[in-house]
Design a protein around this motif. Sequence first.
Motif, PDB file in Angstrom:
ATOM      1  N   ARG A  37       1.062   4.053  -2.898  1.00  0.00           N
ATOM      2  CA  ARG A  37       1.098   5.456  -2.841  1.00  0.00           C
ATOM      3  C   ARG A  37       2.197   6.215  -3.380  1.00  0.00           C
ATOM      4  N   ASP A  38       3.332   5.830  -3.290  1.00  0.00           N
ATOM      5  CA  ASP A  38       4.471   6.359  -3.961  1.00  0.00           C
ATOM      6  C   ASP A  38       4.369   6.375  -5.459  1.00  0.00           C
ATOM      7  N   ARG A  67       1.428   6.538  -7.208  1.00  0.00           N
ATOM      8  CA  ARG A  67       0.381   7.441  -7.313  1.00  0.00           C
ATOM      9  C   ARG A  67       0.973   8.896  -7.390  1.00  0.00           C
ATOM     10  N   ARG A  68       2.008   9.070  -6.226  1.00  0.00           N
ATOM     11  CA  ARG A  68       2.583  10.447  -6.158  1.00  0.00           C
ATOM     12  C   ARG A  68       3.296  11.024  -7.250  1.00  0.00           C
ATOM     13  N   ALA A  83       0.772  -1.070  -0.012  1.00  0.00           N
ATOM     14  CA  ALA A  83      -0.067   0.019  -0.030  1.00  0.00           C
ATOM     15  C   ALA A  83       0.814   1.355  -0.041  1.00  0.00           C
ATOM     16  N   LEU A  84       1.854   1.326   0.671  1.00  0.00           N
ATOM     17  CA  LEU A  84       2.884   2.415   0.820  1.00  0.00           C
ATOM     18  C   LEU A  84       3.523   2.614  -0.549  1.00  0.00           C
ATOM     19  N   HIS A 134       1.217  11.695 -10.202  1.00  0.00           N
ATOM     20  CA  HIS A 134       0.604  12.928  -9.879  1.00  0.00           C
ATOM     21  C   HIS A 134       1.545  14.215 -10.183  1.00  0.00           C
TER      22      HIS A 134
END
Length: 76
Positions: A61-62, A64-65, A57-58, A68
Motif C-alpha cells: 500500500r505504501d 501504491r501511495r 500488504a501494508l 500515486h
Amino acid sequence: MSKRKQKSKSSTYLSIGTTLFGAISVVRQLREARVEQDRLRLADAVVSAAAIVTGVALLARDIRRMNHDAQASSER
C-alpha cells in the motif's frame, strides 16, 4: 487520517525483502511443527505467517501511495 513521514521507495523495498526473507523461517517452523505434531509451535507459526502477510500488504500500500503521489506531482 494522520499525516506521517513517508518512507523512501528503497527503504520500502528493503522492508519487503526483509519481510519475505522472514517468511522462509516461518515456512521452516511450520514444517517442523507439523512433523513433530506440536500444536503450540504450529499456532505460533500461523500467527507469524499472518503477521508477514499483513506487513507485506501494508508495504505494498505504501508503494501504491508513493506511485500515486509521484504521478500527481508530475501532472502539476
